[in-house]
Design an enzyme around this catalytic site. Sequence first.
Site, PDB file in Angstrom:
ATOM      1  N   CYS A 143      -3.992   7.902   0.557  1.00 51.87           N
ATOM      2  CA  CYS A 143      -3.981   6.129   0.499  1.00 51.87           C
ATOM      3  C   CYS A 143      -5.269   5.928   0.213  1.00 51.87           C
ATOM      4  O   CYS A 143      -6.596   6.268  -0.092  1.00 51.87           O
ATOM      5  CB  CYS A 143      -4.272   5.509   2.118  1.00 51.87           C
ATOM      6  SG  CYS A 143      -4.187   4.132   1.492  1.00 51.87           S
ATOM      7  N   HIS A 147      -8.637  -2.835   5.408  1.00 52.10           N
ATOM      8  CA  HIS A 147      -8.918  -2.330   5.263  1.00 52.10           C
ATOM      9  C   HIS A 147      -9.563  -2.060   6.533  1.00 52.10           C
ATOM     10  O   HIS A 147     -10.890  -2.930   6.762  1.00 52.10           O
ATOM     11  CB  HIS A 147      -9.548  -1.036   4.576  1.00 52.10           C
ATOM     12  CG  HIS A 147      -8.839  -0.062   3.653  1.00 52.10           C
ATOM     13  ND1 HIS A 147      -7.646   1.627   4.188  1.00 52.10           N
ATOM     14  CD2 HIS A 147      -7.636  -1.086   2.872  1.00 52.10           C
ATOM     15  CE1 HIS A 147      -6.679   1.138   3.074  1.00 52.10           C
ATOM     16  NE2 HIS A 147      -6.325  -0.126   2.515  1.00 52.10           N
TER      17      HIS A 147
END
Length: 269
Positions: A209, A151
Amino acid sequence: MRVSFTKMHGLGNDFIVLDAREAELPPVDACFARQIADRRTGVGCDQLILLNHSDCADFRMRIFNSDGSEVESCGNASRAVALLHGKPACIETGGGLISAHLSGQDVAVDMGEPQFEWDAIPLAFAMDTLSMPVGWEYLENPVAVNVGNPHAVFFVDNCDAVDLARLGPLIETDPVFPNRVNVNVATVESRAAIRLHVWERGAGLTRACGTGACATAIAAMRRGLVDRTANITLPGGTLTIEWGEDNRITMTGPATIAFTGSFDWDQFA
């Protein structure tokens, strides 16, 4: 061959779950995943989830994005399959072992320990992962973290104003991220609250998410912006993320069974 499925979602991030723990299914590949995930000609989902037997956990979870790519981890899917399992579970994923249990009306998942080393993200070359010296237009100096998958987290004044549909794919596929990356844009509202939008690797804009919420919370905690427990609000709803003193991340939030059905395997093979 007629196959049963369960359609589930976590805060609007939706999945088709195929259970092959007892009865073996034909091999799942990228083409099959793309076709069944298609919202016009298939069943439709963000991710296809395949449950298999595991030698080291209660079961194994494989995760295929709607573009057919297989990924290591999915926080929302972890809550969904734990709800389907109905009792505490140790789950084998491509990102490592995780554990989950029902917590009142929600599901709590131990997502493991975050990784911050540049080659664990991974990045193309060594750099500071707390403030990467890179930028894409007005999105600059992200935090990089791996929470089972990679990420990049950008902190901005107003995440709602970011054109993530345009910038997300540019950042996801930049060569600095050899395995591509999930793109998070976040606004810190208090010591315990963050708003978040996510461009999910292989799936695009998403209502929620789970790993993105974990990564964003950890990034904010590393920068001293929030306390060790924070509520992360996405378009689909809110998740609570805690980074414990043992370095492990706990994600707590809802999961829902939408409906069950069946399909002809050969139609999508």
